[in-house]
Design a protein around this motif. Structure first.
Motif, PDB file in Angstrom:
ATOM      1  N   VAL A 233       0.833  -1.200   0.000  1.00  0.00           N
ATOM      2  CA  VAL A 233       0.000   0.000   0.000  1.00  0.00           C
ATOM      3  C   VAL A 233       0.863   1.243   0.000  1.00  0.00           C
ATOM      4  N   GLU A 234       1.938   1.176   0.779  1.00  0.00           N
ATOM      5  CA  GLU A 234       2.846   2.322   0.867  1.00  0.00           C
ATOM      6  C   GLU A 234       3.451   2.644  -0.505  1.00  0.00           C
ATOM      7  N   ARG A 235       3.911   1.559  -1.171  1.00  0.00           N
ATOM      8  CA  ARG A 235       4.539   1.779  -2.481  1.00  0.00           C
ATOM      9  C   ARG A 235       3.507   2.263  -3.509  1.00  0.00           C
ATOM     10  N   LEU A 236       2.315   1.646  -3.419  1.00  0.00           N
ATOM     11  CA  LEU A 236       1.288   2.059  -4.385  1.00  0.00           C
ATOM     12  C   LEU A 236       0.926   3.515  -4.179  1.00  0.00           C
ATOM     13  N   ASN A 237       0.888   3.917  -2.913  1.00  0.00           N
ATOM     14  CA  ASN A 237       0.544   5.327  -2.624  1.00  0.00           C
ATOM     15  C   ASN A 237       1.531   6.269  -3.292  1.00  0.00           C
ATOM     16  N   GLU A 238       2.802   5.815  -3.290  1.00  0.00           N
ATOM     17  CA  GLU A 238       3.810   6.653  -3.961  1.00  0.00           C
ATOM     18  C   GLU A 238       3.453   6.781  -5.437  1.00  0.00           C
ATOM     19  N   GLY A 239       3.109   5.664  -6.030  1.00  0.00           N
ATOM     20  CA  GLY A 239       2.739   5.669  -7.449  1.00  0.00           C
ATOM     21  C   GLY A 239       1.511   6.537  -7.686  1.00  0.00           C
ATOM     22  N   ILE A 240       0.506   6.401  -6.782  1.00  0.00           N
ATOM     23  CA  ILE A 240      -0.740   7.166  -6.952  1.00  0.00           C
ATOM     24  C   ILE A 240      -0.445   8.656  -6.902  1.00  0.00           C
ATOM     25  N   ALA A 241       0.508   8.986  -6.016  1.00  0.00           N
ATOM     26  CA  ALA A 241       0.827  10.411  -5.849  1.00  0.00           C
ATOM     27  C   ALA A 241       1.370  10.996  -7.129  1.00  0.00           C
ATOM     28  N   THR A 242       1.971  10.141  -7.972  1.00  0.00           N
ATOM     29  CA  THR A 242       2.559  10.677  -9.204  1.00  0.00           C
ATOM     30  C   THR A 242       1.521  10.885 -10.303  1.00  0.00           C
ATOM     31  N   LEU A 243       0.304  10.340 -10.117  1.00  0.00           N
ATOM     32  CA  LEU A 243      -0.699  10.456 -11.190  1.00  0.00           C
ATOM     33  C   LEU A 243      -1.234  11.880 -11.265  1.00  0.00           C
ATOM     34  N   SER A 244      -1.057  12.468 -12.418  1.00  0.00           N
ATOM     35  CA  SER A 244      -1.557  13.826 -12.568  1.00  0.00           C
ATOM     36  C   SER A 244      -3.047  13.805 -12.915  1.00  0.00           C
ATOM     37  N   ASP A 245      -3.705  14.941 -12.673  1.00  0.00           N
ATOM     38  CA  ASP A 245      -5.132  15.033 -13.010  1.00  0.00           C
ATOM     39  C   ASP A 245      -5.353  14.841 -14.501  1.00  0.00           C
ATOM     40  N   THR A 246      -4.405  15.375 -15.274  1.00  0.00           N
ATOM     41  CA  THR A 246      -4.548  15.242 -16.738  1.00  0.00           C
ATOM     42  C   THR A 246      -4.534  13.774 -17.118  1.00  0.00           C
ATOM     43  N   ARG A 247      -3.632  13.030 -16.504  1.00  0.00           N
ATOM     44  CA  ARG A 247      -3.533  11.597 -16.826  1.00  0.00           C
ATOM     45  C   ARG A 247      -4.843  10.889 -16.462  1.00  0.00           C
ATOM     46  N   ARG A 248      -5.329  11.267 -15.264  1.00  0.00           N
ATOM     47  CA  ARG A 248      -6.594  10.642 -14.815  1.00  0.00           C
ATOM     48  C   ARG A 248      -7.713  10.922 -15.820  1.00  0.00           C
ATOM     49  N   GLN A 249      -7.818  12.197 -16.217  1.00  0.00           N
ATOM     50  CA  GLN A 249      -8.891  12.575 -17.153  1.00  0.00           C
ATOM     51  C   GLN A 249      -8.743  11.827 -18.476  1.00  0.00           C
ATOM     52  N   ALA A 250      -7.485  11.705 -18.905  1.00  0.00           N
ATOM     53  CA  ALA A 250      -7.227  11.022 -20.188  1.00  0.00           C
ATOM     54  C   ALA A 250      -7.727   9.583 -20.117  1.00  0.00           C
ATOM     55  N   ILE A 251      -7.438   8.949 -18.975  1.00  0.00           N
ATOM     56  CA  ILE A 251      -7.860   7.536 -18.836  1.00  0.00           C
ATOM     57  C   ILE A 251      -9.384   7.440 -18.851  1.00  0.00           C
ATOM     58  N   ILE A 252     -10.042   8.351 -18.103  1.00  0.00           N
ATOM     59  CA  ILE A 252     -11.511   8.309 -18.068  1.00  0.00           C
ATOM     60  C   ILE A 252     -12.082   8.515 -19.471  1.00  0.00           C
ATOM     61  N   LEU A 253     -11.535   9.531 -20.132  1.00  0.00           N
ATOM     62  CA  LEU A 253     -12.033   9.807 -21.485  1.00  0.00           C
ATOM     63  C   LEU A 253     -11.858   8.595 -22.397  1.00  0.00           C
ATOM     64  N   ASP A 254     -10.701   7.940 -22.195  1.00  0.00           N
ATOM     65  CA  ASP A 254     -10.386   6.791 -23.047  1.00  0.00           C
ATOM     66  C   ASP A 254     -11.480   5.723 -22.983  1.00  0.00           C
ATOM     67  N   HIS A 255     -12.127   5.600 -21.820  1.00  0.00           N
ATOM     68  CA  HIS A 255     -13.113   4.514 -21.665  1.00  0.00           C
ATOM     69  C   HIS A 255     -14.552   4.994 -21.653  1.00  0.00           C
ATOM     70  N   THR A 256     -14.756   6.279 -21.765  1.00  0.00           N
ATOM     71  CA  THR A 256     -16.154   6.744 -21.784  1.00  0.00           C
ATOM     72  C   THR A 256     -16.502   7.321 -23.148  1.00  0.00           C
ATOM     73  N   SER A 257     -16.053   8.583 -23.356  1.00  0.00           N
ATOM     74  CA  SER A 257     -16.503   9.212 -24.610  1.00  0.00           C
ATOM     75  C   SER A 257     -15.949   8.507 -25.841  1.00  0.00           C
ATOM     76  N   ARG A 258     -14.814   7.906 -25.741  1.00  0.00           N
ATOM     77  CA  ARG A 258     -14.230   7.307 -26.939  1.00  0.00           C
ATOM     78  C   ARG A 258     -14.751   5.887 -27.194  1.00  0.00           C
ATOM     79  N   ARG A 259     -15.387   5.368 -26.198  1.00  0.00           N
ATOM     80  CA  ARG A 259     -15.823   3.979 -26.358  1.00  0.00           C
ATOM     81  C   ARG A 259     -17.344   3.927 -26.396  1.00  0.00           C
ATOM     82  N   LEU A 260     -17.904   3.406 -27.447  1.00  0.00           N
ATOM     83  CA  LEU A 260     -19.359   3.400 -27.571  1.00  0.00           C
ATOM     84  C   LEU A 260     -19.952   2.114 -27.010  1.00  0.00           C
TER      85      LEU A 260
END
Ligand code: C2E
Ligand code: MG
Ligand code: MG
Length: 732
Positions: A233-260
């Motif tokens: 959990v500790e290591r994953l938290n480090e990884g999570i901390a590196t995720l930018s909002d832009t990256r998060r949005q990109a991933i969401i977009l990838d599976h919602t608006s782009r996928r019918l």
């Protein structure tokens, strides 16, 4: 200075070289980290677009997978996702195969009661309520909400946050929707990303998102609270901390608006149900029409073939096959028509063919066929059996018709070539079979033709041409029948039918007490006919009623004349069993006659033969009773002729019994016969019925009957039936 400059230049080159070499090294050091420990992450399935399985690779994909993969790889893990078999997160926590599972809103206890820890929030997931379109939602705290079992972690979080909400869990999304539609729950709860996918299903178009009722939930990974778990959990938290909002949005977009949303079969059916149904119906209708068409064409073809087989191509008349069928039909449909079956053969046909040529022979066959066919009605038939042999089924119309046919048809065929100026006279040999009743029940056309052929052979071997009957006696009988049936009406009109009277006497006093009316036919060609010659034929052909009503009317006319002369006579008339039918009110007819001729009902006595009572007792008894109601006396004729005579006495309410002496004395032991008659007379008297004995031929018989106490008699000993003028001369 120069050296210094050179030295500085060398240093710059070395630094640049180091930098140039170091740069790729930095790039290549990244995979070093990715090659680290493997992390197995358990995720749910069927929660598109958060978690779902890829169509081609069948691996778990989705927003949750991509977010977690990014974070974990940042933390130096190699990740592999596994679709969880467990029904919910609590069970999955206890499965050691997973290092981490997701998604968690917060830490929960496993099914086995172990504590868990969770990572930092990967993304804030909006949860939205969905209701039936237009339905008002109850206040938030009284809400009944439906959720998927697999969201039990989220359900626990909701419960903690909003203790007033009642949560019901379901296995699948369709179950949730069904519960909502049935009103088991007020709303369904799921994350907005899932709704954005699920609500594209056409059959869910009645569901409405409630944007006002949104709340957010954390989206975390979790594992058991163990030292290893804490480290992960500790290591994953480090990884999570590196995720930018832009990256998060990109991933969401990838599976919602782009996928019918992908339509399944049921979706298509729902959306395009009507046109699909119409197309299917149209298609089925086309198939049915096509099948029907094929059936009709086949049937037509089969009928054409049948038709060809049933007809002779040369002459166009029936073939033997068609003739067999037609004759069977005709005999079945017309059992009352008397038929003849002729076998016709051209005796000198071979000679005609040889001398005049085959074409002339064919012309003759066609002429014979058409000439004969012209004389046939719809209820007759003919065929060409083969070569020059023909068969004809025609009505037996009496001798005149046969002679006429012989003249009209046969004579023109005989002279076919003569009329064309040639010498050859055609010789026609015919054999005729007269059909008998059995032939109508079981029509064996070939057998009948064989018999006609036998007669034709006789002609062929003995005469130059002409025809002969196979069964001439049948023909004679048929002629008689035809003579009777065909001439009855003209005979009635022309006075050939007469009513004779046979007096009935009281043997004690010798006085005439009455008479029986008996008909006689003075036939124009056959001279005097007795009732036995024509009554059975008239009964068979349904004409007896015409004769009987004539006799009854004539008797009434005579009675009226005698009444007017002041002589009151009493006459018995015969009623045939065939006269009495439901639709013919015989009693009323007799009553009308009485009225018409102003007679009293006791003057006309009605004789009905005993066997008629046995055949149709209900109708006969009813008729007898009605006759008696009108005041007529009913007599049972020919008593002793049937087998159930004694039984009849009990059943039938007649007034008078007419016992025929001949039935009891004609054969057998005379003494016994007399004994029986004696007892019968006693019995009839004991039953209180009147009695008359007919067929009395000798004085001994008359004396014997008187000894037995019977006085009224009728018979040749007293009088034979006589014409009316003679009867009148007897006086009263
Ligand atoms: P039936 O009604 O039993 O009439 C009596 C028959 O016996 C008559 O025959 C009569 O001539 C005959 N007969 C009378 N006394 C003697 C006798 O002493 N010796 C012999 N051997 N015969 C005797 P007929 O007139 O030939 O009639 C025969 C049958 O035909 C009748 O039998 C009756 O059933 C029927 N019949 C006669 N006329 C008519 C009629 O107008 N209508 C109907 N439906 N049937 C009739
Ligand atoms: Mg009679
Ligand atoms: Mg009789």
């Amino acid at each position: 200075m120069k050296e210094n400059h050179f030295f500085r230049s060398i240093l710059t080159i070395i630094i640049c070289a180091i930098l140039v070499l170091a740069a790729p090294m930095t790039v290549f050091s990244a995979p070093e980290t990715a090659k680290g420990e493997e992390l197995i992450i358990g995720v749910p399935k069927d929660r598109c677009p958060i978690f779902y399985s890829d169509d081609t690779t069948k691996e778990a994909v989705g927003i949750g997978v991509d977010l977690m993969r990014s974070a974990a790889e940042e933390a130096g893990y190699r990740v592999s996702f596994r679709i969880m078999e467990e029904e919910n997160l609590k069970d999955a926590l206890d499965n050691e195969e997973y290092d981490v599972i997701m998604p968690f809103g917060s830490a929960i206890k496993s099914t086995a009661g172990q504590s868990s820890i969770v990572t930092e929030n990967l993304i804030q997931t909006p949860f939205t309520l969905v209701t039936m379109g237009g339905n008002d939602m109850p206040p938030f705290n009284e809400l009944k909400v439906g959720m998927l079992y697999s969201l039990s972690g989220a359900a626990e979080t909701v419960h903690n946050l909003y203790p007033g909400i009642e949560i019901k869990m379901y296995d699948t999304m369709p179950d949730c929707v069904k519960a909502l539609r049935k009103g088991e729950v007020d709303a369904l709860l799921h994350n907005s990303y899932v709704w954005s996918y699920v609500l594209q299903k056409p059959s869910y178009s009645d569901l409405t998102v409630q944007p006002s009722a949104m709340f957010s939930m954390d989206f975390r990974a979790g594992t058991l609270d163990t030292p290893k778990g804490q480290e992960v959990v500790e290591r994953l938290n480090e990884g999570i901390a590196t995720l930018s909002d832009t990256r998060r949005q990109a991933i969401i977009l990838d599976h919602t608006s782009r996928r019918l949303y992908k339509y399944d079969f049921m979706d298509y059916l729902y959306q395009y149900g009507l046109p699909i149904s119409l197309i299917v119906i149209l298609f089925l209708a086309l198939i049915v029409i096509a099948i029907q068409r094929i059936y009709v064409i086949r049937k037509e073809q089969a009928e054409k073939v049948e038709d060809m087989l049933d007809h002779d191509p040369l002459t166009g008349v029936l073939s033997m096959r068609g003739f067999r069928k037609r004759v069977e039909e005709l005999l079945k449909e017309n059992p009352d028509i008397p038929y003849l079956l002729s076998f016709v053969n051209i005796k000198n046909f071979k000679y005609i063919n040889d001398s005049l040529g085959m074409d002339a022979g064919d012309d003759l066959l066609r002429f014979l066929a058409s000439k004969t066919k012209e004389t046939l009605s719809e209820k007759e038939a003919m065929c060409r059996i083969e070569a020059d042999r023909f068969a004809v089924l025609r009505r037996s119309g009496g001798e005149e018709l046969l002679n006429k046919d012989d003249q009209d048809v046969v004579e023109s065929i005989r002279n076919y070539f003569v009329n064309k100026g040639k010498e050859n006279r055609v010789q026609i040999c015919g054999g005729v079979y007269v059909l008998i009743p059995e032939d109508y029940k079981n029509a064996d056309v070939d057998h009948m033709l064989d018999l006609a052929r036998v007669a034709e052979k006789r002609v062929r071997e003995t005469k130059s041409d002409g025809y002969e009957f196979y069964n001439p006696e049948q023909w004679e009988r048929g002629k008689r029948v035809a003579n009777v049936v065909n001439h009855l009406h003209s005979a009635l009109r022309d006075g050939e039918i007469q009513v004779w009277y046979q007096p009935q006497v009281d043997y004690g006093t010798g006085r005439i007490t009455g008479a029986e009316a008996l008909c006689r036919w003075n036939h124009s060609r056959l001279s005097w006919l007795q009732p036995a010659d024509f009554i059975p034929t008239l009964e068979e052909s349904g004409l007896i009623y015409d004769l009987d009503s004539f006799v009854w009317e004539r008797v009434c006319q005579d009675l009226k004349r005698w009444n007017e002369q002041g002589i009151k006579r009493f006459v018995s008339v015969n009623v045939s069993r065939n006269d009495i039918r439901e639709d013919r009110d015989i009693p009323k007819q007799f009553y009308n006659l009485i009225q018409k001729y102003n007679l009293s009902t006791d003057q006309l006595r009605i004789e009905i033969t005993e066997t008629a009572f046995a055949e149709n007792s209900d109708l006969l008894i009813h008729t007898t009773e009605k006759l008696q109601e009108y005041g007529f006396q009913v007599e049972m004729d020919d008593f002793g002729s049937g087998y159930s005579s004694l039984h009849m006495l009990k059943e039938v309410p007649v007034d008078r019994i007419k016992l025929d002496l001949r039935f009891l004395t004609d054969a057998g032991d005379l003494e016994k016969g007399q004994l029986i008659i004696g007892y019968m007379i006693q019995m009839i008297h004991s039953l209180g019925m009147q009695l008359i004995i007919e067929g009395v031929e000798t004085v001994e018989q008359a004396d014997f009957l008187m000894d037995q106490g019977s006085m009224e008699m009728q018979g040749f000993y007293f009088y034979k039936p006589m014409p009316v003028e003679e009867f009148e001369k007897l006086g009263q």
